[in-house]
Design a protein around this motif. Structure first.
Motif, PDB file in Angstrom:
ATOM      1  N   TYR A   1      23.239  -2.148  37.206  1.00  0.00           N
ATOM      2  CA  TYR A   1      24.602  -1.563  38.597  1.00  0.00           C
ATOM      3  C   TYR A   1      25.264  -0.053  37.902  1.00  0.00           C
ATOM      4  CZ  TYR A   1      24.255  -6.607  39.518  1.00  0.00           C
ATOM      5  OH  TYR A   1      24.294  -8.046  39.949  1.00  0.00           O
TER       6      TYR A   1
ATOM      7  N   ASP B   1      21.383  -5.536  32.583  1.00  0.00           N
ATOM      8  CA  ASP B   1      21.812  -5.595  34.365  1.00  0.00           C
ATOM      9  C   ASP B   1      22.457  -4.122  34.489  1.00  0.00           C
ATOM     10  OD1 ASP B   1      20.294  -7.586  34.920  1.00  0.00           O
ATOM     11  OD2 ASP B   1      22.002  -8.464  34.900  1.00  0.00           O
ATOM     12  N   ARG B   2      23.141  -4.062  33.089  1.00  0.00           N
ATOM     13  CA  ARG B   2      24.861  -2.727  33.363  1.00  0.00           C
ATOM     14  C   ARG B   2      24.133  -1.569  33.883  1.00  0.00           C
ATOM     15  NH1 ARG B   2      27.352  -2.476  28.703  1.00  0.00           N
ATOM     16  NH2 ARG B   2      28.538  -3.757  29.774  1.00  0.00           N
TER      17      ARG B   2
ATOM     18  N   PHE C   1      34.877  -1.556  38.780  1.00  0.00           N
ATOM     19  CA  PHE C   1      35.055  -1.483  37.371  1.00  0.00           C
ATOM     20  C   PHE C   1      35.867   0.316  36.812  1.00  0.00           C
ATOM     21  CE2 PHE C   1      30.866  -3.292  38.125  1.00  0.00           C
ATOM     22  CZ  PHE C   1      31.633  -4.446  38.143  1.00  0.00           C
TER      23      PHE C   1
ATOM     24  N   ILE D   1      31.759  -1.787  32.748  1.00  0.00           N
ATOM     25  CA  ILE D   1      30.628  -2.895  34.057  1.00  0.00           C
ATOM     26  C   ILE D   1      30.664  -4.302  33.135  1.00  0.00           C
ATOM     27  CG2 ILE D   1      28.328  -3.117  36.223  1.00  0.00           C
ATOM     28  CD1 ILE D   1      28.751   0.026  35.873  1.00  0.00           C
ATOM     29  N   LYS D   2      31.318  -5.299  33.784  1.00  0.00           N
ATOM     30  CA  LYS D   2      31.133  -6.375  33.439  1.00  0.00           C
ATOM     31  C   LYS D   2      30.163  -7.435  34.015  1.00  0.00           C
ATOM     32  CE  LYS D   2      34.719  -5.813  30.886  1.00  0.00           C
ATOM     33  NZ  LYS D   2      33.997  -4.827  29.509  1.00  0.00           N
ATOM     34  N   CYS D   3      28.944  -7.561  33.229  1.00  0.00           N
ATOM     35  CA  CYS D   3      27.971  -8.213  34.007  1.00  0.00           C
ATOM     36  C   CYS D   3      26.836  -8.426  32.507  1.00  0.00           C
ATOM     37  CB  CYS D   3      26.960  -7.124  34.933  1.00  0.00           C
ATOM     38  SG  CYS D   3      26.081  -5.672  33.980  1.00  0.00           S
ATOM     39  N   LYS D   4      25.610  -8.676  32.920  1.00  0.00           N
ATOM     40  CA  LYS D   4      24.967  -9.105  30.819  1.00  0.00           C
ATOM     41  C   LYS D   4      24.104  -7.208  31.252  1.00  0.00           C
ATOM     42  CE  LYS D   4      23.124 -13.310  32.648  1.00  0.00           C
ATOM     43  NZ  LYS D   4      21.706 -14.805  33.505  1.00  0.00           N
ATOM     44  N   GLU D   5      24.662  -7.188  29.658  1.00  0.00           N
ATOM     45  CA  GLU D   5      23.888  -6.078  29.115  1.00  0.00           C
ATOM     46  C   GLU D   5      22.825  -5.564  29.617  1.00  0.00           C
ATOM     47  OE1 GLU D   5      24.713  -2.969  26.754  1.00  0.00           O
ATOM     48  OE2 GLU D   5      25.894  -4.907  26.436  1.00  0.00           O
TER      49      GLU D   5
END
Length: 115
Positions: free
Chosen positions: A28, A24-25, A87, A18-22
């Motif tokens: 999501y 926020d993982r 993802f 999952i590519k996002c700010k750490e």
């Protein structure tokens, strides 16, 4: 040999891919895993999600331990469900879980929104 329960489904969903700010993982990953588990339940099965079970307990630095735990969970399930999302295709963990599911003879479930 571990005892398998008739309706228990290993629910494979992404985490590290999952590519996002750490920070926020987890949010999501949890939303995706909950969606997948709801689909499994709506189809009459009992979901087991390693993401929901382990994400607040282990850090990403303990990935080897988490993957070993995933393998153990797979051994007691009768079914495997790979939840497809944007993802999923880049998830190394999900790819490994799928290999293990095949190796242990789990039936892979597929669900359609149109059934």
């Amino acid at each position: 040999m571990a005892f398998k329960t008739a309706r228990l489904v290993f629910v494979s969903t992404p985490y590290a891919s999952i590519k996002c700010k750490e920070r926020d993982r987890n949010y999501y990953a949890k939303q995706i895993a909950l969606e997948a588990c709801n689909i499994v339940r709506q189809n009459g099965y009992e979901p087991i999600s390693p993401v929901l079970a382990f994400m607040d307990i282990y850090s990403e630095l303990e990935r080897d331990v988490v993957m070993k735990n995933c393998e153990e969970l797979l051994r007691v399930c009768s079914y495997y469900y790979c939840h497809e999302c944007k993802f999923s295709k880049n998830s190394k963990g999900m790819a490994l879980e799928r290999e293990w599911a095949k190796e242990y003879g789990l039936s892979e479930l597929k669900f359609s929104l149109f059934e």
